[in-house]
Write an enzyme that holds these catalytic residues in place. Sequence first.
Site, PDB file in Angstrom:
ATOM      1  N   GLU A 295       3.142   4.803  -0.754  1.00 18.84           N
ATOM      2  CA  GLU A 295       3.611   5.136  -2.097  1.00 18.84           C
ATOM      3  C   GLU A 295       4.060   6.593  -2.191  1.00 18.84           C
ATOM      4  OE1 GLU A 295       1.061   4.007  -5.357  1.00 18.84           O
ATOM      5  OE2 GLU A 295       2.301   5.070  -6.814  1.00 18.84           O
TER       6      GLU A 295
ATOM      7  N   GLU B   5      -7.227   2.154  -1.211  1.00 14.22           N
ATOM      8  CA  GLU B   5      -6.478   3.388  -0.966  1.00 14.22           C
ATOM      9  C   GLU B   5      -7.113   4.075   0.228  1.00 14.22           C
ATOM     10  OE1 GLU B   5      -5.722   5.649  -4.540  1.00 14.22           O
ATOM     11  OE2 GLU B   5      -4.920   3.887  -5.543  1.00 14.22           O
TER      12      GLU B   5
ATOM     13  N   ASP C 116      -4.672  -2.320  -9.311  1.00 13.32           N
ATOM     14  CA  ASP C 116      -5.513  -1.674 -10.327  1.00 13.32           C
ATOM     15  C   ASP C 116      -4.638  -0.957 -11.359  1.00 13.32           C
ATOM     16  OD1 ASP C 116      -4.709   0.401  -8.729  1.00 13.32           O
ATOM     17  OD2 ASP C 116      -6.707   1.270  -8.441  1.00 13.32           O
TER      18      ASP C 116
ATOM     19  N   LYS D 254      -7.020  -4.776  -1.138  1.00  7.37           N
ATOM     20  CA  LYS D 254      -6.312  -3.535  -0.795  1.00  7.37           C
ATOM     21  C   LYS D 254      -7.199  -2.378  -1.215  1.00  7.37           C
ATOM     22  CE  LYS D 254      -2.606  -1.829  -3.245  1.00  7.37           C
ATOM     23  NZ  LYS D 254      -3.131  -0.526  -3.753  1.00  7.37           N
TER      24      LYS D 254
END
Length: 278
Positions: free
Chosen positions: A187, A120, A49, A118
Amino acid sequence: MSKHSVQKQITTANIRAAKGGEPIVALTAYDAPMAEILDPHCDILLVGDSVGMVVHGLPSTVGVTMEMMILHGQAVMRGARKALVVVDMPFGSYEKNPEQAFENASRILKETGAPAVKLESGVYVADTIAMLVERGIPVMGHVGLRPQAVNAMGGMKAKGRTQEEWEQVRKEAQASADAGAFALVIEGVDEELAEIITREVSVPTIGIGASSRCDGQILVTQDMLGLFDWTPKFVKRYGDMRAAIAEAVALYANEVRERRFPGRAEVYSLSRKAVKQV
Ligand code: KIV
């Protein structure tokens, strides 16, 4: 080998099985020609994204829509041959409840042909991951710095400054892996934390700003190609495409202004005989 010859496509099971082995190579892709260039070198192409920021000029990923992800997912699927294509679920498309997530994730799989999504993964989405996986939708988790939570986090700061943050990220990772995610992006975390998580979870970790101790690495392609003036600390620039593009465009502009383009090689000189008289 021609680009259309049959190559074995990498599956989520292959990625899952790569834990602790040769590092997994991943990059983001948003369109067909770039996917075609990246594919021979990558195990995973992520339709991230981040497209909202690096292609559409949005200030964060929060404004990205399902329609944007589907359009870019379709384009990448047309260019990819062997790499596993994973499409990001945009902010607001999965957080409400597992049913909402299933509706949108199944739409992504159906309309793009990509085999995985995917999301988050705060601890609160563990139930959602379990539900999607049970119903046939492979999920990659994303823990640590979660860009979609930028407004709640008050910025894009790396995680691992406090004991509380360490525990939080470890819990997110464990919950996502236990729920059935086939891999996890980590991340923006302290390198020791990344190493601990990589040791603790049974699925591969793919780092971005998380050190070389992960099972693989991912970068935003536009960042590593040097298409922006500003790049985060964790990005290494492997090229300076911004300068290369500016140089090529300046050359073109000069040649147009000096009437040197198009030259003899670029014009059609059609024989009159071949032209049908009307
Ligand atoms: O959207 C994206 O590009 C990502 C990567 C940074 C992992 O999520």
